[in-house]
Design an enzyme around this catalytic site. Structure first.
Site, short mmCIF file in Angstrom:
data_model
loop_
_atom_site.label_atom_id
_atom_site.label_comp_id
_atom_site.label_asym_id
_atom_site.label_seq_id
_atom_site.Cartn_x
_atom_site.Cartn_y
_atom_site.Cartn_z
CG ASN A 10 8.94 7.02 0.93
OD1 ASN A 10 9.35 5.93 0.53
ND2 ASN A 10 7.66 7.31 0.98
NE ARG A 91 6.31 2.06 3.46
CZ ARG A 91 6.03 1.81 2.18
NH1 ARG A 91 6.52 2.56 1.22
NH2 ARG A 91 5.26 0.80 1.86
CG HIS A 179 0.53 -0.84 2.34
ND1 HIS A 179 -0.21 -1.61 1.47
CD2 HIS A 179 1.45 -0.21 1.60
CE1 HIS A 179 0.27 -1.46 0.24
NE2 HIS A 179 1.28 -0.62 0.29
NE ARG A 235 4.38 -4.76 -5.36
CZ ARG A 235 4.20 -3.96 -4.32
NH1 ARG A 235 3.74 -4.45 -3.18
NH2 ARG A 235 4.46 -2.67 -4.40
CD GLU A 384 2.37 5.89 3.94
OE1 GLU A 384 2.27 6.70 3.00
OE2 GLU A 384 2.58 4.69 3.78
#
Ligand code: AMP
Length: 427
Positions: A10, A91, A179, A235, A384
């Site tokens: 990751n 991912r 996500h 963002r 995750e």
């Protein structure tokens, strides 16, 4: 009993995190995890610790580039001192229409990611780079990409289709959401009692919310890109499209080319906006909360905008779901920031959400709603890596051809199939 060591990679803008799991029949055991942090500096950090938290590697190397950092990791993991991975999971954050599934990593897949890198400029280029390096530095080890949008594939067309001319929609441009691996991990952790009407708020440096019916996503706040949806650390989230044209025209007055103008706009909406843009101080919720306590009004506005947007989204998802059984908070802010949870829930009383203040402040408390709250409110950390391990094992077992590439492949097949069956993916 044969097991499969699976490495999960990751990578962020200045770090690479990794963990190695041993996957056996129905079991997952973390053997070690580590990170290289401070990429681009003279004094980085490189550490590995075992499942009990014992440091096995603790170095402060110069990390002038991501390439140096990843080579350091690969050399140590290939040195023989650690169980060598036999499969690698990534991912994959990418809106490419052809990459909305969990897939074997090939040079062609990486090229496709690179073609669509502008739709997730903070994530896709780094992810593609690490996949390319992993293929080279772990020769013979199969790599798999888990789409961060895969969980959202069940959204109806009315949610995915964008109100644009068909010439653009025909290019595959649509709302895909992100996500998804985190959301899938929450649904898995709730099994076997997944509530019919569930809203999950993944509140981290990137933030999004999803409406989930019977374990399947029906709507999510991020759209074509991770820039959309609710306001995030740096963002904008969803804004009036006219605002983008206004900023673009301002930038274009001084830019020397259209590409330069587009790059600058990209930086404005992805790196300089959100909590950072409003507060003028930080994208880090801990810093903002401390500033609020000290009386900083811009920090207060940033935090209030964050909460306001989340309350509005949850209200709209309540309508879409036709009610609500459970609200789950996850992500760095969702798990840790009691004030954010309190302020969000205070705005949701009309939906039957009653927080228990003592439970909200007690560390490690799973249910934080009051005993008589019509809606249950929970805090659940995402898992995750485990979801990626599950998908890697499933893909390997489905790809019997590729299993032949692995040492002792035959002894693994039966085990892997058993694991795939016990995996908790909601199909
Ligand atoms: P993530 O992207 O999930 O790692 O989350 C990062 C965000 O979580 C940052 O805004 C952090 O400030 C926030 N965060 C992490 N720990 C805490 C904490 N103890 N209290 C408040 N916010 C936190």
């Amino acid at each position: 009993m044969p097991t499969l060591p699976v490495l999960i990679l990751n990578s962020g803008s200045s770090s690479i995190k990794f963990s190695l799991y041993e996957a056996g029949a129905g079991e997952r055991r973390k053997l070690y995890e580590g990170a290289v942090d401070g990429i681009g500096t003279d004094q980085g950090k490189f550490w590995i610790k075992d499942a009990d938290g014992k440091k096995l590697v603790d170095q402060s190397p110069a990390l002038p580039s991501r390439s140096v950092a990843f080579k350091l990791v690969a050399d140590v993991l290939n040195s023989g001192d650690f169980l060598r991975p036999r499969a690698i999971g990534h991912r994959m954050v990418c809106a490419a229409p052809t990459l909305q599934n969990n897939l074997r990593v090939t040079p062609e897949l990486i090229e496709e990611m690179e073609r669509y890198k502008d739709l997730a400029p903070l994530h896709t280029p780094i992810g593609a780079y690490i996949m390319r390096e992993a293929l080279e530095l772990f020769p013979g080890v199969p790599n798999f990409a888990c789409s961060d949008s895969y969980f959202h594939r069940t959204m109806p067309q009315v949610a995915t289709h964008m109100p644009i001319p068909s010439e653009y929609a025909d290019m595959g441009v649509r709302r895909v959401g992100f996500h998804g691996i985190s959301y899938e991990s929450i649904v898995c952790q709730l099994q076997p009692d997944v509530p019919e009407r569930l809203i999950v708020a993944h509140l981290g440096n990137g933030a999004s919310i999803s409406a989930i019916r019977n374990g399947r996503c029906i709507d999510t706040s991020m759209g074509l890109t991770p820039t959309g949806g609710i306001i995030s650390g740096t963002r904008t989230g969803d804004v009036d499209p006219g605002l983008l044209l206004f900023i673009l025209r301002k930038i274009a007055e001084a830019a020397s080319s259209s590409k330069e103008a587009a790059d600058q706009l990209e930086a404005v909406v992805n790196k300089r906006a959100g909590l950072l843009g409003v507060s003028g101080l930080s994208n880090d919720m801990r810093v903002l909360r401390a500033a609020v306590v000290a009386g900083n009004e811009k920090a207060r506005l940033a935090v209030d905008k964050f909460t306001w947007m989340i309350v509005k989204s949850i209200g709209s998802y309540f309508a879409e779901l036709g009610g609500l059984d459970m609200l789950v908070f996850t992500g760095g802010i969702g798990e840790n920031d009691t004030a954010t949870r309190e302020e969000i829930c205070a705005g949701l009383g009309a939906l039957g959400i009653v927080l228990d203040p003592a439970r909200n402040h007690a560390r490690g408390m799973a249910v934080i709603s009051a005993e008589d709250s019509p809606v249950t409110v929970r805090v659940i950390p995402p898992a995750e890596d485990l979801i990626i391990v599950n998908h890697v094992v499933r893909m390997l077992s489905e790809e019997s051809g590729s299993l032949a590439d692995l040492e002792q492949a035959e002894s693994h097949v039966g085990e892997l199939e058993a694991v795939a069956v016990t995996g908790c993916e909601i199909r």
